[in-house]
Design an enzyme around this catalytic site. Structure first.
Site, PDB file in Angstrom:
ATOM      1  N   GLY A 194      27.532  -5.765  14.686  1.00 53.55           N
ATOM      2  CA  GLY A 194      28.634  -4.829  14.904  1.00 53.55           C
ATOM      3  C   GLY A 194      29.174  -4.327  13.580  1.00 53.55           C
ATOM      4  O   GLY A 194      29.034  -4.967  12.538  1.00 53.55           O
ATOM      5  N   LYS A 196      15.577 -13.552   9.967  1.00 51.53           N
ATOM      6  CA  LYS A 196      16.801 -14.251   9.544  1.00 51.53           C
ATOM      7  C   LYS A 196      16.503 -15.721   9.243  1.00 51.53           C
ATOM      8  O   LYS A 196      17.016 -16.286   8.281  1.00 51.53           O
ATOM      9  CB  LYS A 196      17.875 -14.113  10.623  1.00 51.53           C
ATOM     10  CG  LYS A 196      18.368 -12.670  10.758  1.00 51.53           C
ATOM     11  CD  LYS A 196      19.189 -12.476  12.006  1.00 51.53           C
ATOM     12  CE  LYS A 196      19.715 -11.051  12.104  1.00 51.53           C
ATOM     13  NZ  LYS A 196      20.319 -10.760  13.410  1.00 51.53           N
ATOM     14  N   LYS A 254      20.237  10.883   5.817  1.00 54.95           N
ATOM     15  CA  LYS A 254      19.155  11.824   6.150  1.00 54.95           C
ATOM     16  C   LYS A 254      19.736  13.211   6.371  1.00 54.95           C
ATOM     17  O   LYS A 254      19.171  14.207   5.955  1.00 54.95           O
ATOM     18  CB  LYS A 254      18.468  11.344   7.436  1.00 54.95           C
ATOM     19  CG  LYS A 254      17.502  10.193   7.214  1.00 54.95           C
ATOM     20  CD  LYS A 254      16.558  10.119   8.400  1.00 54.95           C
ATOM     21  CE  LYS A 254      16.330   8.710   8.820  1.00 54.95           C
ATOM     22  NZ  LYS A 254      15.876   8.473  10.137  1.00 54.95           N
TER      23      LYS A 254
HETATM   24  P1  NDP Z   1      22.153   2.848  11.401  1.00 58.20           P
HETATM   25  O1  NDP Z   1      20.894   3.312  12.052  1.00 58.20           O
HETATM   26  O2  NDP Z   1      23.418   2.926  12.163  1.00 58.20           O
HETATM   27  O3  NDP Z   1      22.362   3.674  10.053  1.00 58.20           O
HETATM   28  C1  NDP Z   1      21.336   3.926   9.138  1.00 58.20           C
HETATM   29  C2  NDP Z   1      21.835   4.941   8.118  1.00 58.20           C
HETATM   30  O4  NDP Z   1      20.853   5.094   7.122  1.00 58.20           O
HETATM   31  C3  NDP Z   1      22.116   6.332   8.661  1.00 58.20           C
HETATM   32  O5  NDP Z   1      23.277   6.853   8.072  1.00 58.20           O
HETATM   33  C4  NDP Z   1      20.897   7.160   8.257  1.00 58.20           C
HETATM   34  O6  NDP Z   1      21.201   8.514   7.965  1.00 58.20           O
HETATM   35  C5  NDP Z   1      20.501   6.470   6.962  1.00 58.20           C
HETATM   36  N1  NDP Z   1      19.063   6.487   6.704  1.00 58.20           N
HETATM   37  C6  NDP Z   1      18.093   5.851   7.407  1.00 58.20           C
HETATM   38  N2  NDP Z   1      16.884   6.048   6.827  1.00 58.20           N
HETATM   39  C7  NDP Z   1      17.108   6.829   5.738  1.00 58.20           C
HETATM   40  C8  NDP Z   1      16.274   7.388   4.721  1.00 58.20           C
HETATM   41  N3  NDP Z   1      14.958   7.194   4.713  1.00 58.20           N
HETATM   42  N4  NDP Z   1      16.867   8.132   3.765  1.00 58.20           N
HETATM   43  C9  NDP Z   1      18.203   8.342   3.770  1.00 58.20           C
HETATM   44  N5  NDP Z   1      19.031   7.840   4.694  1.00 58.20           N
HETATM   45  C10 NDP Z   1      18.500   7.101   5.655  1.00 58.20           C
HETATM   46  O7  NDP Z   1      21.867   1.364  10.867  1.00 58.20           O
HETATM   47  P2  NDP Z   1      22.856   0.125  10.840  1.00 58.20           P
HETATM   48  O8  NDP Z   1      24.071   0.472  10.098  1.00 58.20           O
HETATM   49  O9  NDP Z   1      22.991  -0.445  12.205  1.00 58.20           O
HETATM   50  O10 NDP Z   1      21.983  -0.944  10.027  1.00 58.20           O
HETATM   51  C11 NDP Z   1      21.870  -0.888   8.616  1.00 58.20           C
HETATM   52  C12 NDP Z   1      21.240  -2.185   8.123  1.00 58.20           C
HETATM   53  O11 NDP Z   1      22.095  -3.268   8.456  1.00 58.20           O
HETATM   54  C13 NDP Z   1      19.884  -2.519   8.727  1.00 58.20           C
HETATM   55  O12 NDP Z   1      19.103  -3.180   7.763  1.00 58.20           O
HETATM   56  C14 NDP Z   1      20.241  -3.477   9.867  1.00 58.20           C
HETATM   57  O13 NDP Z   1      19.193  -4.340  10.199  1.00 58.20           O
HETATM   58  C15 NDP Z   1      21.376  -4.240   9.210  1.00 58.20           C
HETATM   59  N6  NDP Z   1      22.305  -4.878  10.124  1.00 58.20           N
HETATM   60  C16 NDP Z   1      22.856  -4.176  11.157  1.00 58.20           C
HETATM   61  C17 NDP Z   1      23.784  -4.767  11.979  1.00 58.20           C
HETATM   62  C18 NDP Z   1      24.432  -4.034  13.114  1.00 58.20           C
HETATM   63  O14 NDP Z   1      25.248  -4.643  13.818  1.00 58.20           O
HETATM   64  N7  NDP Z   1      24.153  -2.767  13.330  1.00 58.20           N
HETATM   65  C19 NDP Z   1      24.204  -6.163  11.759  1.00 58.20           C
HETATM   66  C20 NDP Z   1      23.562  -6.817  10.627  1.00 58.20           C
HETATM   67  C21 NDP Z   1      22.656  -6.180   9.852  1.00 58.20           C
HETATM   68  P3  NDP Z   1      21.722   9.573   9.087  1.00 58.20           P
HETATM   69  O15 NDP Z   1      23.079   9.053   9.495  1.00 58.20           O
HETATM   70  O16 NDP Z   1      21.798  10.868   8.405  1.00 58.20           O
HETATM   71  O17 NDP Z   1      20.721   9.501  10.192  1.00 58.20           O
HETATM   72  N1  HSE Z   2      20.088  -6.336  15.942  1.00 57.52           N
HETATM   73  C1  HSE Z   2      20.742  -7.427  15.308  1.00 57.52           C
HETATM   74  C2  HSE Z   2      21.292  -8.363  16.379  1.00 57.52           C
HETATM   75  C3  HSE Z   2      21.859  -6.922  14.448  1.00 57.52           C
HETATM   76  O1  HSE Z   2      21.298  -7.998  17.551  1.00 57.52           O
HETATM   77  O2  HSE Z   2      21.675  -9.470  16.044  1.00 57.52           O
HETATM   78  C4  HSE Z   2      22.400  -7.979  13.538  1.00 57.52           C
HETATM   79  O3  HSE Z   2      21.474  -8.362  12.578  1.00 57.52           O
END
Ligand code: NDP
Ligand code: HSE
Length: 443
Positions: free
Chosen positions: A324, A227, A68
């Site tokens: 994580g 999930k 973003k």
């Molecule tokens: P974050 O919120 O940390 O990161 C999301 C990223 O996507 C950011 O870099 C953001 O940009 C970018 N972004 C979001 N919306 C848009 C958009 N509309 N256009 C362009 N860029 C966009 O998310 P996570 O890394 O935590 O999660 C990512 C995915 O992984 C999700 O589906 C989540 O459910 C899944 N997941 C997460 C886990 C976790 O431990 N966090 C574990 C397992 C799955 P900017 O940085 O500029 O804001």
């Molecule tokens: N929010 C999710 C959790 C991240 O707590 O398990 C992993 O999918």
């Protein structure tokens, strides 16, 4: 094997074979998002680059990253020039693999659809998207002879989906029971071990990066139900609508319930359960008491686990970090490597196509109520349960020295509707002040 090279450049990128598209040489990667998981993916690759490049006989070239805010400071070793804030700046014809890590259904669905239709393989960690629109995406991938992989969407770093699809493919999976949400497991662990209140533990989970952007998805059971829906496809061949899954979160779990549970020999966990019967599959996500000596009860903090019962292998449990940056990033990278190396589709277990999702729920239950502390009350309530054909497994009574006292019952297996009817009657007795908790008990 017939191989038709269709894109010849300085290095050859893609080729059609009888088995579909395969990738050769340097891999051009586009990443959607550069948050927690995307950074974990990049760091894992940079850390293990030599070994991985040797294994796949190629290198990963991260050419474009969609975010973003392109000027945000990011702790990852990529040049500023790769960042764009408009998906149209991705020239999909010149990319081999798109990794979607922005989360949510929109605009992720459209971006993935366009990527698949342009001949890119797609890797995603997005459980909400895969649970709600995964079947459409799988079809689009198939029609375009490319792959979509989603290992990191369930259980973070634990190889659950590949184990079900590959290592356990010879089994009929009859039951799965999992802790699939790290945030709620972290909260329940803190409440159990340190008697920390729900809100404080949730804040800690958010600071550690496990929680979803909107943590209601975690605490109200949505995340775990997405999930479970994905696992149901791979284990049972049944793709439910997420709302078909019986779902209850952990907001109502109190430290009192946790303490009484421990006294009776149980821990409280948010359990995702899938069970196959002949005509139906039962799917539920709800807090449950589980015996302290069950392997699942020892899964603490943000760790996840899936306890699987196969009709040949018996019981298997997979355990690890379910959330994580690095664990999840490693699962995303494993999918990328798998796509490059094997280029084969998961078969899923399709022999259960006609099975319907149903939540009948014959179970034992824990019931906590507050009653007037006077002679004969316990006996009267036990009789009232008996009148509804409910037999009791254990009872705990704690006098507090005041007018009121808590009473805790664990029933034998019973239909939930029957229990509700009994509790409606019991609740109206003049000596019962409140039914405070009803929690499933899993053996
Ligand atoms: P974050 O919120 O940390 O990161 C999301 C990223 O996507 C950011 O870099 C953001 O940009 C970018 N972004 C979001 N919306 C848009 C958009 N509309 N256009 C362009 N860029 C966009 O998310 P996570 O890394 O935590 O999660 C990512 C995915 O992984 C999700 O589906 C989540 O459910 C899944 N997941 C997460 C886990 C976790 O431990 N966090 C574990 C397992 C799955 P900017 O940085 O500029 O804001
Ligand atoms: N929010 C999710 C959790 C991240 O707590 O398990 C992993 O999918």
């Amino acid at each position: 094997m017939v191989v038709i090279l269709y894109l010849i450049n300085t290095s050859v990128r893609r080729a059609w074979t009888e088995e579909g598209m395969i990738i050769l040489g340097k891999q051009r990667i586009g990443i959607l998002g550069m948050g927690t998981v995307a950074k974990g993916f990049c760091k894992t690759y940079f850390m293990n680059k030599n070994e991985i490049d040797n294994k796949i006989d190629a290198s990963l070239d991260i050419e474009k990253v969609l975010v973003k805010d392109i000027d945000k400071k990011r702790d990852v070793d990529l040049p500023h020039s790769v960042y764009v804030d408009d998906f149209n700046d991705f020239n999909l014809e010149e990319l081999d693999i798109i990794i979607e890590l922005i989360g949510g259904v929109d605009p992720a669905f459209e971006y993935i659809k366009k990527s698949l239709e342009s001949g890119c393989h797609v890797i995603t960690a997005n459980k909400e998207l895969m649970a709600k629109r995964g079947s459409e995406l799988l079809k689009i991938a198939k029609n375009n002879n490319v792959l979509i992989r989603y290992e990191a969407s369930v259980g973070g770093g634990i190889p659950l989906i590949s184990t079900i699809n590959d290592a356990l493919v010879s089994n009929k999976i009859v039951r799965m029971m999992g802790i699939l949400n790290g945030t709620t497991n972290y909260i329940l662990t803190k409440m159990t071990k340190e008697r920390i209140e729900f809100d404080v533990a949730l804040k800690q989970a958010q600071e550690l990066g496990f929680a979803e952007a909107d943590p209601t998805a975690d605490v109200d059971g949505f995340d775990a139900s997405y999930k479970l829906a994905i696992l149901s496809k791979d284990a049972f061949g049944v793709i439910p609508e997420p709302e078909e899954i019986l779902k209850q979160g952990i907001r109502n779990i109190s430290i009192e319930d946790i303490k009484y549970g421990l006294e009776l020999g149980y821990k409280i966990k948010l359990l995702a359960i899938g069970e196959r019967n002949n005509e139906h599959v039962e799917l539920s996500v709800e807090p449950a008491l589980i015996p302290i000596d069950h392997p699942i009860a020892s899964v603490n903090n943000e760790y996840n686990a899936l306890f699987i019962e196969g009709n040949s292998i018996g019981e298997v449990m997979l355990f690890g970090k379910g959330a994580g940056a690095m664990p999840t990033g490693s699962a995303v990278l494993a999918d990328v490597i798998d796509v490059i190396k094997k280029n084969k589709d998961y078969m899923g277990n399709n022999n259960a196509k006609n099975i319907i999702v149903k939540n009948i729920g014959l179970s034992a239950y824990y019931v906590r109520m507050e009653v007037l502390d006077m002679p004969g009350v316990l006996g009267k309530i036990a009789v009232a349960f008996g009148d509804y054909g409910i037999s009791l497994d254990s009872v705990v009574q704690r006098a507090r020295g005041g007018r009121f006292a808590p009473l805790i019952f664990i029933t034998h297996e019973i239909e939930r509707m029957k229990l509700n009817d009994a509790l409606k009657t019991i609740e109206n007795k003049e000596y019962v002040t409140e039914i405070q908790s009803i929690i499933k008990v899993v053996k």
